[in-house]
Design an enzyme around this catalytic site. Structure first.
Site, PDB file in Angstrom:
ATOM      1  N   CYS A   1       0.829  -1.209   0.000  1.00  0.00           N
ATOM      2  CA  CYS A   1       0.000   0.000   0.000  1.00  0.00           C
ATOM      3  C   CYS A   1       0.863   1.260   0.000  1.00  0.00           C
ATOM      4  O   CYS A   1       0.460   2.309  -0.507  1.00  0.00           O
ATOM      5  CB  CYS A   1      -0.938  -0.012   1.199  1.00  0.00           C
ATOM      6  SG  CYS A   1      -0.116  -0.246   2.785  1.00  0.00           S
TER       7      CYS A   1
ATOM      8  N   HIS B   1      -1.526   1.181   7.533  1.00  0.00           N
ATOM      9  CA  HIS B   1      -2.010   1.137   6.151  1.00  0.00           C
ATOM     10  C   HIS B   1      -1.858   2.522   5.526  1.00  0.00           C
ATOM     11  O   HIS B   1      -2.044   3.548   6.189  1.00  0.00           O
ATOM     12  CB  HIS B   1      -3.476   0.704   6.124  1.00  0.00           C
ATOM     13  CG  HIS B   1      -4.024   0.578   4.734  1.00  0.00           C
ATOM     14  ND1 HIS B   1      -3.509  -0.309   3.811  1.00  0.00           N
ATOM     15  CD2 HIS B   1      -5.049   1.230   4.107  1.00  0.00           C
ATOM     16  CE1 HIS B   1      -4.194  -0.194   2.678  1.00  0.00           C
ATOM     17  NE2 HIS B   1      -5.134   0.730   2.838  1.00  0.00           N
TER      18      HIS B   1
END
Length: 1150
Positions: free
Chosen positions: A816, A1097
């Site tokens: 990510c 994330h």
């Protein structure tokens, strides 16, 4: 308090010390490692000098010079001479030279004094008549023992182990009992054998033979040692002796490539960090011999020598050899036995009455060892000539050589008694040997009772130990009796000396020789005193010169300090005057500019009012016209809608009819394809004669058959006109009918290309007119793009029309961070245009190693094209990740990484891969001391662009000004450098603004302690103040918030909410250079991190250049969002722009 100097123990001359300081033949050529080694050697030399060890300190200082000299010959050292000279330190080098010269002079005097004392010690026995006789007697005792006897007898004084390179078990036992002697015993046997049995002493360690390989070093050996052995190993430089042994170690067998020789050379020759005090000694006979002599000093005496086999006997032989009383006084001793009658395994008595008796070594040839002799306790033994506890009187006079008749008779009686006792001892010894042989034979015949015999042997050993102790006690009593007899004998000799009035001619000559030697000794002592006085005078002179030099240096330093202070004050005054003048000029310029701006503002106000009135009039007229036009368009639109509805109805009917026809065709086609022996033939009138076009039912592709040659091919044949069959041929179109058959008409907006080409061919040909008088202009070839590499990239897309730059990226396992960065750069429209139009092919450098040979740029362009195609909902950037991981292993796996680190790698790779400067020019070092800041900044930026010219520099790079000021002399150093990111620290609060972060970034920093600045004026490290200013702003500004910081040994995340503007970010208040007209920035993208260090994330918020709306990019999911939601506490990297982000241009420029 002065440190007491240690005694000389390493060598006897300076030449020997210099030999020890020589470097090994093979050394590294890395100058940094050599400089670090030199620093360690110098520290060790200073430590030994402070401890009074002048010899070791001198060796280390000389080794320090040799290492520095060797390092300076290295090519790498010559390239960065200033850097490596700073590592060594010129002051340290001069200090070491002074120390080495001082130690050299001291050691030279000490060696000369030691040599003189040794000569005096050799001549001193002649001065004392008693000592002279003793020396003659000792020499006679040594010559008395014939080599063919095979006896092992100890001298009165053990030979120095250092002079021979070996040591016997008896000598080692004596060293272990000496409290002032320290040593390390290194057992070079396998580790399992050492664990089973080894020498019982704290200084004994195991150096397994498995780790002592030829050519190994002390560093490798130390790493392989156990933790218990490392403590003693590290003391090898402080102990007096190092003893090496294995099962059967002997000095003659310690040859090259053997474990003992390898370990000895590693310790004594090739150890550059630790210098041992003396050469390591080899234990003669090894551990096997030690078991024979001292089984009680082992952890397990019942072990087997794997090199010989059989059970090791631990019972010592107690054959004592008592010499004649008169051996100490006889000048010409004779052997007591003829050579052919000499018995082996006879040794002398112990060197001390307190020591354990020394047993005889094993008999060669595998013979059985002698048993325990029976002792006649009624007789008293003679004193040993080598016994230290019962030494003969050292005060024996030279008159003992001319004893009277009564003394001679007493002497003869003692000799007869000694011979009788010797015969009895031999008979007892022979009986003991026979008894032991019988015992050995009995043991061999009774193997089935070995376990029981082992127990009996253990009991016998304990009994023997008790008998040894009893014998030791009796021996001490006998020694006391012998000493008493010697004292009586001395009294008789002294009485006889008083009666003797005449002396022989030899006595007179000895006396004269002694007087002459006395005179020479006095002269030498006088000369020594004069040398001492001369030495003292020279030392005082040296000290006076040093004090004088120190005083001159202090005066010179004070004078220089005063001059520096004056110069500093003068420069400060000039600087203040210059600043005052510049301030006045600036104020004057500002006033003039303010007046000009005021006049312009008034003129603009009047013009704006006039324009406003005119605009209002035009607006009213425009509204009227627009209202009329709107009514006409509404009427036309209604008509078009009715017509369009009718056309759509007709079109739907036709489409339904076409669908039914197509289904029927497909049904027939499927039926035809089910017949494989009869492939379908496609008629084509455009093929040349003899060619046929057919459809392959397996691949659903067309292929062509050449019946003229009997061949097939996938490509269409070329006709006579040079065109591929099936291409457009130009023919005149028929007149279009007035009525349409399908309700469709030709679009007037699209030109009839075929008709245009026909008209062009029918037009008359005209020749161009050429002016022959005009000269031709020079021709310039335009730069051509480099061909794109053949890339076969599998993106595995999910199709769907989602709009340009709204395609997601699949997560390949904690990627990510990469997806977030790519989406932010993808919405940077100037960079996207550069790749979409293939302009990067003009600049790509496929030979640059720093640019990864253009591979990163090529794969990045593939991703950009796919994201801007608008055809995919998401793609898989697996090939791009592979190329990135290929050049940076940190990003090759599936572990979570930092998006800021990935952005740094990607931008550097794109810059170097697209750098138009293929060969960097040599840029001279810039000196900014006498230059204005503006001039210095422009020159530094020009130098930077000479080496760096790319789209990354044009868009993302700015310039910083770094200022250092010495707090001692106020010396300032100004430096300008390019930057691509601003990494801003966060204040310790839960909420702050971007302005606070910028002010904290621009705050002055004080450099102290290990961070002190080396002032070029003071020439030493000084406390300083460091200041960073933003001088030049880039078109696109990247700001990283330093959320991940170290606190002690732990790294943690700061979740403070930073309030940053999305529009109109004004950076003029934070500029240290000229104010920029484009200092207002607008946010267009952010890279966000949510979660903690253990699990987090990354997402991206980006403003689409086409729609000007904000979208959230969460890997493969893209969704629209509000601009008010962009500012959050998870913002990590901010993307600001001062240029308008317009939709990218897809048109190629070549």
């Amino acid at each position: 308090m002065p440190v007491k100097k240690k005694d000389l123990y390493v060598a006897k001359s300076l030449k020997a010390l210099n030999d020890l300081a020589a470097l090994p033949a093979k050394m590294t050529n890395n100058p940094k490692i050599l400089c670090n080694s030199a620093q360690k050697i110098q520290k060790e030399a200073e430590l030994n000098e402070s401890l009074g060890d002048e010899e070791k300190a001198y060796i280390l200082y000389m080794k320090f010079f040799n290492v520095v000299t060797y390092a300076r010959k290295s090519p790498d050292y010559k390239k960065q001479k200033d850097y490596y000279d700073s590592l060594i330190g010129q002051k340290n080098l001069l200090k070491s030279i002074d120390k080495a010269e001082e130690l050299s002079a001291n050691l030279k005097d000490r060696y000369e004094l030691a040599e003189a004392e040794e000569v005096a010690k050799k001549l001193s026995p002649l001065e004392d008549k008693k000592d002279s006789v003793e020396a003659v007697v000792k020499k006679a005792e040594e010559e008395e023992k014939p080599k063919e006897e095979g006896k092992i007898t100890e001298k009165a004084v053990e030979p120095s182990p250092e002079s021979e390179g070996k040591i016997s078990p008896v000598q080692l036992h004596c060293l272990l009992n000496e409290k002032d002697t320290s040593l390390v015993i290194m057992d070079v046997r396998p580790g399992a054998q050492f664990t089973e049995s080894h020498l019982k002493h704290p200084s004994c360690i195991s150096v397994p033979v498995e780790i002592v390989k030829p050519g190994t070093t002390v560093t490798y050996i130390e790493k392989a040692l156990s933790d218990e052995a490392k403590d003693q190993w590290r003391k090898r430089g402080q102990v007096d002796h190092i003893i090496l042994l294995d099962w059967n170690s002997t000095l003659s067998q310690v040859t090259i490539a053997t474990p003992l020789r390898t370990l000895k050379d590693a310790l004594f020759k090739y150890d550059s960090t630790v210098i041992v005090k003396s050469e390591p000694l080899i234990l003669e006979g090894g551990y096997d011999q030690w078991l024979m002599y001292y089984p009680q000093l082992t952890t397990n005496a019942s072990v087997t020598n794997p090199n010989q086999g059989g059970l090791v006997s631990t019972a010592p032989s107690l054959d004592f050899d008592y010499p004649d009383f008169d051996e100490d006084f006889s000048l010409t001793p004779k052997p007591k036995h003829p050579p052919e009658q000499a018995k082996p395994a006879d040794i002398a008595a112990p060197s001390s009455v307190n020591d354990t008796p020394k047993p005889a070594p094993p008999v060669s040839g595998g013979q059985a060892r002698p048993g325990i002799p029976s002792i006649d306790r009624s007789t008293k033994p003679k004193p040993s000539p080598t016994g230290n506890g019962v030494n003969p009187p050292r005060n024996a006079s030279l008159n003992s050589l001319s004893e009277t008749k009564s003394v001679s008779e007493s002497k003869n009686n003692l000799m007869i008694e000694a011979e009788r006792k010797e015969e009895e001892r031999k008979r007892t010894e022979e009986a003991g040997r026979r008894k032991l042989e019988e015992e050995q034979r009995r043991k061999l015949e009774e193997e089935q009772q070995r376990s029981r015999e082992a127990e009996e042997q253990e009991a016998r050993r304990e009994r023997l130990q008790k008998e040894i102790q009893e014998l030791e006690r009796l021996k001490m009593e006998q020694a006391r009796d012998v000493a008493e007899l010697m004292r009586k004998k001395k009294a008789i000799v002294e009485e006889k000396q008083t009666d003797t009035q005449t002396k022989s001619g030899d006595e007179e000559r000895r006396k004269k020789e002694l007087e002459r030697l006395d005179e020479e000794e006095k002269k030498k002592r006088k000369k020594q005193e004069e040398m001492e006085q001369e030495k003292q005078r020279r030392l005082e002179e040296v000290e006076r010169l040093r004090q004088e030099r120190k005083r001159r240096e202090e005066e010179e330093a004070e004078r220089k300090a005063l001059e520096l202070a004056r110069e500093s004050a003068r420069q400060e005054e000039e600087r203040r005057k210059g600043e005052l003048q510049r301030a006045e000029d600036e104020a004057k310029r500002l006033r003039e500019e303010e007046e000009v701006r005021e006049a312009k503002r008034k003129a603009e106000t009047l013009a704006a009012q006039r324009m406003k009135e005119e605009e209002e009039q035009r607006g009213a007229e425009r509204k009227r016209q627009e209202e009329e036009k709107r009514k006409e368009e509404e009427k036309s639109r209604q008509e078009k809608l009715a017509k369009k509805a009718e056309e759509e109805r007709v079109e739907r009917e036709r489409a339904e009819q076409a669908r039914r026809e197509a289904e029927e065709k497909l049904r027939r086609l499927d039926f035809a394809e089910s017949q494989p022996s009869k492939p379908r033939t496609i008629p084509s009138p455009n093929l040349p004669s003899g060619w046929e076009k057919r459809l392959d039912p397996n691949t659903r592709r067309y292929y062509y058959i050449n019946h003229n040659k009997g061949t097939t091919q996938w490509e269409a044949p070329v006709n006579q006109t040079g065109q591929l069959s099936g291409q457009l041929s130009v023919t005149k179109l028929k007149d279009e009918p007035t009525t349409t058959k399908r309700g469709l008409t030709r679009s007037n907006s699209s030109p009839n290309i075929a008709k245009m080409m026909f008209d062009e061919e029918q037009a008359p040909k005209t020749r161009p007119a050429v002016d022959r008088a005009a000269k031709p202009q020079p021709r310039f070839d335009k730069p051509q793009p480099k061909p794109r590499k053949a890339l076969n990239r599998e993106l595995h897309p999910v199709y769907g029309n989602v709009g340009r730059a709204l395609t997601g990226l699949r997560n390949l396992g904690n990627t990510c961070y990469m997806n977030s960065t790519i989406q932010c750069l993808n919405n940077t429209s100037p960079l996207a245009t550069y790749f979409l139009t293939d302009m990067y092919l003009f600049d790509i450098n496929r030979e640059s190693q720093l640019g990864y040979y253009g591979e990163v740029a090529d794969d990045f362009s593939v991703i950009i094209r796919a994201l801007w195609s608008g055809q995919y909902k998401c793609i898989t950037p697996r090939d791009f990740k592979y190329v990135v991981g290929k050049h940076n292993p940190d990003f090759a796996g599936t572990t979570q990484q930092d998006s800021h680190d990935f952005l740094t790698f990607l931008m550097d790779g794109l810059h170097e891969g697209l750098n138009r400067v293929k060969k960097r020019p040599e840029i001279p070092e810039q000196n900014n001391d006498k230059m204005e800041d503006g001039q210095a900044a422009e020159l530094a930026w020009k130098h930077h662009q000479l080496c760096n010219e790319s789209i990354i520099v044009e868009l993302f790079q700015g310039q910083l000004k770094s200022t250092l000021m010495c707090l001692h002399c106020q010396k300032m150093s100004v430096n300008f450098q390019a930057f691509m990111f601003l990494t801003l620290p966060l204040p310790p609060s839960s909420r702050c603004s971007l302005g606070e972060c910028l002010r904290l970034f621009l705050k002055e920093e004080r450099l102290t302690g290990s961070s002190r600045w080396r002032c070029p004026r003071c020439k030493v490290d000084r406390d300083a103040v460091k200041k960073i200013d933003i001088w030049r702003l880039p078109r696109i500004l990247l700001i990283g918030l330093n959320r991940f910081v170290y606190k002690g040994q732990w790294r943690e995340k700061i979740n403070s909410h930073v309030d940053f503007p999305t529009r109109n970010l004004d950076l003029n208040p934070y500029l240290g250079g000229p104010k920029s007209i484009k200092s207002s920035y607008r946010l267009y993208a952010t890279s966000n991190h949510t979660g903690t260090l253990d699990g987090g994330h990354y997402t991206a918020y980006c403003r689409n250049p086409c729609t000007q709306k904000w979208y959230k990019y969460d890997d493969d999911h893209v969704s629209e969002m509000s601009e008010s939601d962009v500012r959050s506490s998870s913002a990590y990297v901010l993307y600001y722009t001062s240029v308008e982000m317009l939709p990218p241009n897809f048109r190629q420029h070549f």
